[in-house]
Write a protein that holds these residues in place. Structure first.
Motif, PDB file in Angstrom:
ATOM      1  N   UNK A 147       8.666 -14.732   3.304  1.00 51.22           N
ATOM      2  CA  UNK A 147       8.571 -16.178   3.525  1.00 51.22           C
ATOM      3  C   UNK A 147       8.000 -16.431   4.912  1.00 51.22           C
ATOM      4  N   UNK A 148       6.960 -17.249   4.958  1.00 52.92           N
ATOM      5  CA  UNK A 148       6.414 -17.699   6.237  1.00 52.92           C
ATOM      6  C   UNK A 148       6.915 -19.116   6.486  1.00 52.92           C
ATOM      7  N   UNK A 149       7.424 -19.336   7.689  1.00 52.28           N
ATOM      8  CA  UNK A 149       7.852 -20.668   8.117  1.00 52.28           C
ATOM      9  C   UNK A 149       6.862 -21.105   9.185  1.00 52.28           C
ATOM     10  N   UNK A 156      14.605 -10.944   1.981  1.00 51.47           N
ATOM     11  CA  UNK A 156      13.286 -10.412   2.335  1.00 51.47           C
ATOM     12  C   UNK A 156      12.882 -10.845   3.736  1.00 51.47           C
ATOM     13  N   UNK A 157      11.724 -10.337   4.178  1.00 51.66           N
ATOM     14  CA  UNK A 157      11.269 -10.657   5.536  1.00 51.66           C
ATOM     15  C   UNK A 157      10.914 -12.139   5.709  1.00 51.66           C
ATOM     16  N   UNK A 158      11.162 -12.638   6.920  1.00 48.27           N
ATOM     17  CA  UNK A 158      10.840 -14.025   7.272  1.00 48.27           C
ATOM     18  C   UNK A 158      10.041 -13.984   8.564  1.00 48.27           C
ATOM     19  N   UNK A 159       8.920 -14.704   8.574  1.00 51.88           N
ATOM     20  CA  UNK A 159       8.139 -14.844   9.805  1.00 51.88           C
ATOM     21  C   UNK A 159       8.100 -16.326  10.163  1.00 51.88           C
ATOM     22  N   UNK A 160       8.457 -16.650  11.403  1.00 52.61           N
ATOM     23  CA  UNK A 160       8.389 -18.036  11.886  1.00 52.61           C
ATOM     24  C   UNK A 160       7.234 -18.118  12.864  1.00 52.61           C
ATOM     25  N   UNK A 161       6.291 -19.009  12.587  1.00 55.00           N
ATOM     26  CA  UNK A 161       5.086 -19.126  13.401  1.00 55.00           C
ATOM     27  C   UNK A 161       5.120 -20.439  14.168  1.00 55.00           C
ATOM     28  N   UNK A 206       3.456 -23.012  17.268  1.00 59.55           N
ATOM     29  CA  UNK A 206       2.298 -23.318  18.110  1.00 59.55           C
ATOM     30  C   UNK A 206       2.677 -23.301  19.591  1.00 59.55           C
ATOM     31  N   UNK A 207       3.911 -23.716  19.890  1.00 58.30           N
ATOM     32  CA  UNK A 207       4.348 -23.704  21.286  1.00 58.30           C
ATOM     33  C   UNK A 207       4.752 -22.289  21.692  1.00 58.30           C
ATOM     34  N   UNK A 208       4.696 -22.000  23.007  1.00 62.15           N
ATOM     35  CA  UNK A 208       5.062 -20.645  23.446  1.00 62.15           C
ATOM     36  C   UNK A 208       6.567 -20.396  23.500  1.00 62.15           C
ATOM     37  N   UNK A 209       7.385 -21.444  23.263  1.00 62.48           N
ATOM     38  CA  UNK A 209       8.831 -21.328  23.467  1.00 62.48           C
ATOM     39  C   UNK A 209       9.580 -21.084  22.163  1.00 62.48           C
ATOM     40  N   UNK A 210      10.679 -20.332  22.260  1.00 61.96           N
ATOM     41  CA  UNK A 210      11.610 -20.236  21.133  1.00 61.96           C
ATOM     42  C   UNK A 210      12.176 -21.638  20.865  1.00 61.96           C
ATOM     43  N   UNK A 211      12.717 -21.863  19.648  1.00 63.06           N
ATOM     44  CA  UNK A 211      13.162 -23.219  19.283  1.00 63.06           C
ATOM     45  C   UNK A 211      14.118 -23.832  20.302  1.00 63.06           C
ATOM     46  N   UNK A 212      13.875 -25.104  20.612  1.00 58.16           N
ATOM     47  CA  UNK A 212      14.720 -25.795  21.602  1.00 58.16           C
ATOM     48  C   UNK A 212      14.955 -27.221  21.151  1.00 58.16           C
ATOM     49  N   UNK A 213      15.975 -27.830  21.777  1.00 58.81           N
ATOM     50  CA  UNK A 213      16.436 -29.160  21.405  1.00 58.81           C
ATOM     51  C   UNK A 213      15.639 -30.219  22.162  1.00 58.81           C
ATOM     52  N   UNK A 233      19.585 -14.345  11.653  1.00 58.39           N
ATOM     53  CA  UNK A 233      18.125 -14.389  11.829  1.00 58.39           C
ATOM     54  C   UNK A 233      17.653 -13.421  12.926  1.00 58.39           C
ATOM     55  N   UNK A 234      18.522 -12.466  13.281  1.00 57.12           N
ATOM     56  CA  UNK A 234      18.143 -11.492  14.315  1.00 57.12           C
ATOM     57  C   UNK A 234      16.888 -10.705  13.918  1.00 57.12           C
ATOM     58  N   UNK A 235      16.692 -10.500  12.605  1.00 61.76           N
ATOM     59  CA  UNK A 235      15.526  -9.725  12.165  1.00 61.76           C
ATOM     60  C   UNK A 235      14.316 -10.610  11.830  1.00 61.76           C
ATOM     61  N   UNK A 236      14.422 -11.888  12.084  1.00 60.78           N
ATOM     62  CA  UNK A 236      13.291 -12.779  11.798  1.00 60.78           C
ATOM     63  C   UNK A 236      12.244 -12.643  12.894  1.00 60.78           C
ATOM     64  N   UNK A 237      10.989 -12.527  12.482  1.00 64.59           N
ATOM     65  CA  UNK A 237       9.885 -12.342  13.415  1.00 64.59           C
ATOM     66  C   UNK A 237       9.390 -13.705  13.890  1.00 64.59           C
ATOM     67  N   UNK A 238       9.684 -14.052  15.129  1.00 58.88           N
ATOM     68  CA  UNK A 238       9.172 -15.303  15.711  1.00 58.88           C
ATOM     69  C   UNK A 238       7.852 -14.995  16.407  1.00 58.88           C
ATOM     70  N   UNK A 239       6.780 -15.573  15.897  1.00 59.92           N
ATOM     71  CA  UNK A 239       5.460 -15.361  16.514  1.00 59.92           C
ATOM     72  C   UNK A 239       5.045 -16.685  17.130  1.00 59.92           C
ATOM     73  N   UNK A 240       5.061 -16.727  18.468  1.00 59.07           N
ATOM     74  CA  UNK A 240       4.967 -17.996  19.192  1.00 59.07           C
ATOM     75  C   UNK A 240       3.649 -18.125  19.946  1.00 59.07           C
ATOM     76  N   UNK A 241       3.262 -19.363  20.184  1.00 60.64           N
ATOM     77  CA  UNK A 241       2.079 -19.639  20.980  1.00 60.64           C
ATOM     78  C   UNK A 241       0.777 -19.496  20.215  1.00 60.64           C
ATOM     79  N   UNK A 242       0.881 -19.395  18.897  1.00 60.14           N
ATOM     80  CA  UNK A 242      -0.320 -19.221  18.074  1.00 60.14           C
ATOM     81  C   UNK A 242      -0.310 -20.222  16.926  1.00 60.14           C
TER      82      UNK A 242
END
Lengths: 407, 62
Positions: free
Chosen positions: A5-7, A28-33, A35-42, A74-83
């Protein structure tokens, strides 16, 4: 199940979608993509606490104060940031990223949210700000020096919060709105007018019924010109004139309806594609609490609620199971802090055709006011101003019970 | 399960007390009181309380 699953989108809605996919049993694997360079924030503190944080904090310093807790699941979730994702092919299951790389997926969660609308008017661009991201906040914060002349364009919630924070920082603040009193679309005319009087007494100036026609200055903004030919001095202009859903990355697909966000059914399935759901501000879905009209809801509670349901729907669809068919009927809620007022809202006050002041005196909102909102005599929303938390809880319970009967 | 609330962040919004009334309550002065070691059977609602905290002041360990 090992489907990938791609988010797309790494803010509140994207994070909650990943967590809720795990909670729904997706292994299964989850990739979170993102656009901002930061991990999720409030984001809500960006117009309040973070905008008035003393010293010269960096974006990383501020991020540390508002980064979301991530569940262990979600420790194994791949966060790909800034792209940013620039294109999606929903038939082939392919995402193209800004750097030319490709991510394939079996299931897709659209969580790309909104971006601020900009005014397309003549004049310099330096000195003009919007507020959506942490980087926007750092930029605006540096500009809000004591004695600065600040013009906020747009008297919605973000505009009013920024105005209140700027006033506290010692700025001279004017709010311009062509349509009506502050937050009128949600609060209704008489509560909005009362809030305007309250904010004016504190020192915020309002210019209502006028539009901006241009920005003055050569290299940087020195003022704004209004449609009656008058001008306002401005060292800083904040454009808080609404938002645009980020859906361009889906535009190459024939199926989805992107006319205002992403059209979804009540289970958050995106129209016109398989194994495709949308969450958060960008999702336009019908809420049977109110009617059958699909709407986007820009309230803080909605990313969490939609993520939970969308993740359950997608997990079922990926495994060929029947998703939970029960109606999805979240109760939107939000809050706003402005000067000495705290607004708390649940339901959809903006849908109302009748506004009732149930408790308190609108001339003294700081002492506590309860306003209820009705459409064709049905209670559709509540706004409490400065009511204590225990009272809030009673009101929320009463509203929950009421809508449970209606749904 | 261990629950802590960063009281320097808490602004008494009371959303946690709606999500998980067994663990979080607002006292007569409108201030938050909570159970620091709730039973694991309450995990779902405690997680939900942490999710809906507007200032994200609730932390869960274990």
């Amino acid at each position: 199940m090992t489907a990938h699953v791609a988010v797309v989108g790494a803010s509140l809605a994207g994070l909650r979608a990943a967590e809720q996919l795990r909670a729904a049993g997706h292994t299964g694997p989850i990739t979170v993509l993102g656009a901002e360079p930061h991990l999720p924030y409030n984001r809500p503190p960006l117009s309040k606490e973070l905008l008035s944080e003393p010293g010269a904090p960096s974006p990383a310093d501020l991020h540390a104060k508002v980064a979301f807790r991530r569940r262990a699941s979600v420790a194994d979730v791949d966060f790909r940031l800034g792209l940013p994702v620039v294109e999606a092919d929903l038939t082939q299951g392919r995402l193209s990223l800004e750097d030319g790389s490709v991510v394939t997926f079996d299931g897709l969660v659209a969580a790309t949210g909104l971006r601020p609308r900009r005014l397309n008017l003549p004049g310099p661009s330096a000195g003009r700000h919007v507020l959506r991201t942490l980087d926007d906040c750092v930029g605006l914060r540096g500009a809000l020096r004591p004695d600065a002349d600040v013009v906020v364009i747009g008297a919605g919630f973000i505009g009013c919060e920024v105005a209140a924070t700027a006033l506290k920082l010692g700025c001279r603040v004017t709010v311009v709105d062509p349509l009506g009193a502050p937050m009128q679309r949600v609060l209704g005319p008489s509560p909005a007018a009362a809030v305007q009087r309250h904010h004016e007494a504190a020192g915020i100036r309002f210019v209502i019924g006028r539009s901006i026609v241009g920005f003055l200055g050569t290299t940087a903004v020195t003022g704004v010109e209004l449609d009656d030919g008058s001008t306002l001095d401005a060292d800083v202009v904040v454009e808080a004139v609404g938002s645009i859903p980020n859906t361009e990355w889906l535009a190459g697909n024939e199926g989805p309806d992107l006319s205002d966000g992403i059209l979804c059914d009540n289970l958050l399935r995106g129209h016109g594609a398989e194994r495709f759901v949308a969450v958060g501000d960008v999702a336009r879905f019908p809420n049977p609490l109110f009617d059958e009209v699909p709407r986007r809801v820009e309230h803080w509670s909605i990313p969490t609620d939609t993520a939970k349901r969308a993740a359950a729907t997608l997990t079922a669809d990926l495994s060929g199971a029947e998703p939970d068919p029960s109606p999805f009927a979240p109760i939107p809620s939000f809050w706003s802090d402005q000067l000495d007022l705290r607004f708390q809202s649940f339901g959809s006050p903006a849908l109302a055709d009748e506004v009732r002041v149930e408790e308190g005196d609108l001339e003294r909102p700081a002492d506590g006011v309860l306003v209820t909102y009705h459409r064709r005599s049905t209670h559709v929303g509540t706004v409490a101003i400065n009511l204590p938390p225990a009272r809030q809880r009673e009101l929320r319970r009463a509203f929950d019970a009421l809508v449970a009967v209606a749904a | 399960m261990k629950v802590t609330v960063d009281m320097s962040l808490c602004q008494d919004h009371g959303q946690c007390a709606i999500a998980s009334p067994a663990v979080f309550q607002m006292n007569d002065e409108g201030k938050l009181v909570y159970e620091g070691e709730p039973d694991d059977s309450l995990r779902d609602e405690v997680e939900e309380a942490a999710d809906v905290c507007p200032v994200q002041a609730i932390f869960i360990e274990g």
